[in-house]
Design an enzyme around this catalytic site. Sequence first.
Site, PDB file in Angstrom:
ATOM      1  N   CYS A   1      -3.672   2.329  -4.388  1.00 25.09           N
ATOM      2  CA  CYS A   1      -4.583   3.165  -3.599  1.00 25.09           C
ATOM      3  C   CYS A   1      -4.656   4.530  -4.264  1.00 25.09           C
ATOM      4  O   CYS A   1      -3.761   5.368  -4.096  1.00 25.09           O
ATOM      5  CB  CYS A   1      -4.132   3.288  -2.156  1.00 25.09           C
ATOM      6  SG  CYS A   1      -5.280   4.314  -1.186  1.00 25.09           S
TER       7      CYS A   1
ATOM      8  N   HIS B   1      -7.663   0.237  -4.290  1.00 26.68           N
ATOM      9  CA  HIS B   1      -8.517   1.053  -3.427  1.00 26.68           C
ATOM     10  C   HIS B   1      -9.087   2.185  -4.271  1.00 26.68           C
ATOM     11  O   HIS B   1      -8.354   3.048  -4.752  1.00 26.68           O
ATOM     12  CB  HIS B   1      -7.716   1.662  -2.272  1.00 26.68           C
ATOM     13  CG  HIS B   1      -7.385   0.687  -1.189  1.00 26.68           C
ATOM     14  ND1 HIS B   1      -6.713   1.052  -0.042  1.00 26.68           N
ATOM     15  CD2 HIS B   1      -7.634  -0.634  -1.064  1.00 26.68           C
ATOM     16  CE1 HIS B   1      -6.560  -0.008   0.738  1.00 26.68           C
ATOM     17  NE2 HIS B   1      -7.110  -1.043   0.138  1.00 26.68           N
TER      18      HIS B   1
ATOM     19  N   ASP C   1     -13.255   3.038  -0.487  1.00 33.50           N
ATOM     20  CA  ASP C   1     -12.424   3.309   0.676  1.00 33.50           C
ATOM     21  C   ASP C   1     -12.722   4.701   1.210  1.00 33.50           C
ATOM     22  O   ASP C   1     -12.987   5.633   0.428  1.00 33.50           O
ATOM     23  CB  ASP C   1     -10.945   3.214   0.254  1.00 33.50           C
ATOM     24  CG  ASP C   1     -10.004   3.039   1.415  1.00 33.50           C
ATOM     25  OD1 ASP C   1     -10.482   2.776   2.529  1.00 33.50           O
ATOM     26  OD2 ASP C   1      -8.786   3.149   1.213  1.00 33.50           O
ATOM     27  N   HIS C   2     -12.715   4.848   2.522  1.00 30.56           N
ATOM     28  CA  HIS C   2     -12.836   6.153   3.176  1.00 30.56           C
ATOM     29  C   HIS C   2     -14.034   6.947   2.666  1.00 30.56           C
ATOM     30  O   HIS C   2     -13.901   8.035   2.132  1.00 30.56           O
ATOM     31  CB  HIS C   2     -11.569   6.990   2.971  1.00 30.56           C
ATOM     32  CG  HIS C   2     -10.365   6.419   3.649  1.00 30.56           C
ATOM     33  ND1 HIS C   2      -9.186   7.111   3.764  1.00 30.56           N
ATOM     34  CD2 HIS C   2     -10.135   5.232   4.249  1.00 30.56           C
ATOM     35  CE1 HIS C   2      -8.296   6.385   4.400  1.00 30.56           C
ATOM     36  NE2 HIS C   2      -8.856   5.231   4.703  1.00 30.56           N
TER      37      HIS C   2
ATOM     38  N   TYR D   1     -14.511   4.637   7.855  1.00 28.74           N
ATOM     39  CA  TYR D   1     -15.148   3.391   7.438  1.00 28.74           C
ATOM     40  C   TYR D   1     -16.635   3.357   7.809  1.00 28.74           C
ATOM     41  O   TYR D   1     -17.148   2.359   8.285  1.00 28.74           O
ATOM     42  CB  TYR D   1     -14.391   2.203   8.024  1.00 28.74           C
ATOM     43  CG  TYR D   1     -13.026   2.084   7.389  1.00 28.74           C
ATOM     44  CD1 TYR D   1     -12.854   1.385   6.210  1.00 28.74           C
ATOM     45  CD2 TYR D   1     -11.921   2.728   7.935  1.00 28.74           C
ATOM     46  CE1 TYR D   1     -11.623   1.312   5.586  1.00 28.74           C
ATOM     47  CE2 TYR D   1     -10.688   2.666   7.319  1.00 28.74           C
ATOM     48  CZ  TYR D   1     -10.549   1.949   6.146  1.00 28.74           C
ATOM     49  OH  TYR D   1      -9.325   1.896   5.523  1.00 28.74           O
TER      50      TYR D   1
ATOM     51  N   HIS E   1       0.856  -1.191   0.000  1.00 32.73           N
ATOM     52  CA  HIS E   1       0.000   0.000   0.000  1.00 32.73           C
ATOM     53  C   HIS E   1       0.890   1.238   0.000  1.00 32.73           C
ATOM     54  O   HIS E   1       1.827   1.334   0.786  1.00 32.73           O
ATOM     55  CB  HIS E   1      -0.885   0.009   1.252  1.00 32.73           C
ATOM     56  CG  HIS E   1      -1.943   1.064   1.253  1.00 32.73           C
ATOM     57  ND1 HIS E   1      -1.659   2.405   1.367  1.00 32.73           N
ATOM     58  CD2 HIS E   1      -3.296   0.967   1.148  1.00 32.73           C
ATOM     59  CE1 HIS E   1      -2.784   3.091   1.340  1.00 32.73           C
ATOM     60  NE2 HIS E   1      -3.793   2.248   1.197  1.00 32.73           N
TER      61      HIS E   1
END
Length: 394
Positions: free
Chosen positions: A261, A288, A351-352, A368, A223
């Site tokens: 990501c 991501h 994500d996020h 999350y 990542h």
Amino acid sequence: MLRQIGVEGIVTALHDVPNGEVWSQEKICDLKQFIEHEGLRWSVVESLPVAESIKYGGPDREQLIENYKQSLINLASQDIHVVCYNFMPVLDWARTDLLHPNPNGTSNLFFSHAQFAYFDICILKREGAENDYAPEVLAEVESLREQLTPEDEHRLVENIIVKTQGFVSGNIKEDDEHPVELFRQLLALYKGITKEQLRENMRYFLEAIMPVCEEYDMYMCVHPDDPPFPILGLPRIVNCEEDIDWLFKAVDNPRNGLTFCAGSLSAGIHNDVVAMARKYAHRTWFVHMRSCKVFPNGDFTEASHLGGRANLIELARIFEQECLNRARDFRAGRYPNYQASTFIDIPMRVDHGMTMLGDEHRGYNAGYSFLGRMFALAQVQGMLATVHRELGIS
């Protein structure tokens, strides 16, 4: 609930196992069976943490690497083959505000250079910290000295080193009584560690585990650093094209791959995210899907999955085309030592997401939220449906 909103695979980990210990077949099997009982599959491990001692090269590094190898073998025995990890020293992803308000009443994660510098200089009191910040940031820090209350400082500590870390890395937990002092001790372990040394430690780790990955068909996908620049005087070594080029050259094995990501990479204005996706699609094993908006002063916030710098629609095109390319090559017999289901597919997850519609009262981990990510998933599902029609994927 997840099955109802279109989720097919689960990205998770054995969060109760302390960093560095072996993940047993029994624990892996228990979690896998729980997931499969609900009609889903365990697609990706995120993450199997790399112990700090491996990163800084401590005296127990060899044993910790052996433990890591055994965990990989045990995952493979349960037909789980994709592992997301990171090599960020001490601090995983960093934000200064976990509920930054948006004009429509939702909130997002936010990173303020000035508030992070305030934490570093005035709360952590790291030696020489002032030398790492631009004059305009230091001027903002002086203003914050007069504005922030003890409650504000406590919230900053919670946001930076507690609430974003406990469930990710396990270094700091929410019930730790003195998180700042514990954080100082972790930083001290890296005293004198340069970017070159951290790179060498990463190369050493990957070289050590690649034979296991080859034998058991495991895919390691690092990542990128989040945010994608050095912080707290620590080197960060996966935040731009130069870093990723070095990584793939240092350990030139397809099983040494990337978690692309888009959010982490788009938080750095030095990164052309779409160009990077095209360049590294062949070494990407996990994606991501998120995006960041960067302000003129370098501060950034999580953006809508349809907005920000990442251009997720184009990324969906790139990675879905890569899956078609892999399927073609696999049918042609070019990858005889790979499992089709793992090699061809590139799992993606949103994500996020935003915090919305009462998410903030439901106790979710920072970034999350359920409803916010459900909204993001709908956006990404729309992107993928459009791309599949363009590419003729049924």
